[in-house]
Each structure stands twice: as structure tokens, then as C-alpha cells.
Design an enzyme around this catalytic site. Structure first.
Site: not given
Ligand SMILES: [Mg+2]
Ligand SMILES: [Zn+2]
Length: 188
Positions: A9, A11
Site C-alpha cells: 500500500d 499512504d
């Protein structure tokens, strides 16, 4: 073909997250040690792909040019420490769009399976939110939670998929994952 891949991922894993969204390159700030962790994975033969919900686009908070500029900054920063991100997959939609790619739906990870011809069983998915882990678990990926970004909150809220491995941050994930993998190769 090298099928060693790690899926991250963005953020809260690579860069600091914000409830107000990361909307510009200036707001994109790496979490200490995350870029070096990517380089470390690369040095051990792993390619790195990103799967990131970016509903800020669908909400009109920033546009594709801004997203590209953020990724240019990210790629330069990773390159500066000797690493490389092979691909960035993102979902620009909002929840109302009912797309297949927005995590926790598994569409983005399925695209990565198809593109990289990988076996989910051998490919760790790393995230800071429950939906990252749910998307990975749905397709049989081993899932790893980092406690940066929303990670502490995610851990507290529970309901983690069975087998979720928890790490302090991406740096700790890389060290622990590589150590375990090397132990396993040495034992064979
Ligand atoms: Mg996140
Ligand atoms: Zn989508």
C-alpha cells in the site's frame, strides 16, 4: 522470469498519511526507513509493486497530473537510495462508484497477479488499513500489517484476517521478511 514480488500500500506504509488526503508532491513525505526498505527488498531480488486507493481523484481533490507528480517524487526518492518501484496500481474511484478495484475489493491485486504472473501464496501484501489486508486475504496472499499510518488504529480495532503478521514499520517488515526467507532457503 523472476516472480519474487512484494505488494505495498502507499499512504501510511511508504509515506506519511493524512486524513485530509495526500494531494500534492509537497504533501508526499516518506516515512523514515521506508525507501531504504524498498531498496533492501530489491537487493534481495524482490520487485515492488504498489496497490493504492486514491479516491481523492474521484472526489476531485486532486487530478492525474498531481498524482503523477507525486509518483515522480516517490520514484526519484526511491532511486536516490538505490531502489526501484516496478509498478503503481491505483484505484481513482470513490465507494459510490462500486468498482472492482477499490480495496477491500481484490481487483487491483488481481491485476497485479495477471501482470506479474505471480503466485499469491508467495507474495506478501503490506498495508496499514484493514481493507488492504482484506483485499490480500481474499486472494490468498500472506498479509502484513505495519503500525505506521493508520496501522495502530487498525490493530486496535481488530478483525484482522487470520495469519496477519504485524510489524512496526516497512523497515521492520523488510528485515523480518527477508530474514525469514533467507532462513528458509538456508534450510533447504
Ligand atoms: Mg494506507
Ligand atoms: Zn476502482
Amino acid at each position: 522470469m523472476n516472480r519474487k514480488l512484494v505488494i505495498l500500500d502507499r499512504d501510511g506504509v511508504i509515506n506519511a498519511d493524512s486524513d485530509a488526503f495526500i494531494k500534492s508532491p509537497d504533501e508526499w513525505v516518506a516515512i523514515p526507513g521506508s525507501l531504504e526498505a524498498i531498496a533492501r527488498l530489491n537487493q534481495s531480488g524482490y520487485r515492488v509493486a504498489i496497490a493504492s486507493n486514491q479516491s481523492g481523484i474521484g472526489r476531485g481533490l486532486f487530478d492525474m497530473a498531481a498524482l503523477n507528480a507525486m509518483h515522480q517524487k516517490m520514484n526519484r526518492a526511491v532511486a536516490a537510495v538505490g531502489g526501484r518501484i516496478d509498478a503503481v496500481f491505483f484505484c481513482p474511484h470513490t465507494a459510490e462508484d462500486q468498482c472492482d478495484c477499490r480495496k477491500p475489493r481484490p481487483g487491483m491485486l488481481q491485476q497485479i497477479i495477471d501482470r506479474f504472473e505471480i503466485d499469491p501464496e508467495d507474495t506478501p501484501v503490506v498495508g496499514d488499513s484493514l481493507r488492504d489486508l482484506q483485499a490480500g486475504a481474499a486472494l490468498g496472499f500472506p498479509v502484513h500489517l505495519v503500525l505506521t499510518g493508520k496501522g495502530e488504529k487498525t490493530l486496535k480495532e481488530g478483525q484482522l484476517p487470520e495469519g496477519t503478521v504485524v510489524h512496526k514499520d516497512l523497515r521492520a517488515f523488510a528485515l523480518e521478511f527477508l530474514a525469514r526467507h533467507q532462513d528458509r532457503s538456508a534450510a533447504q
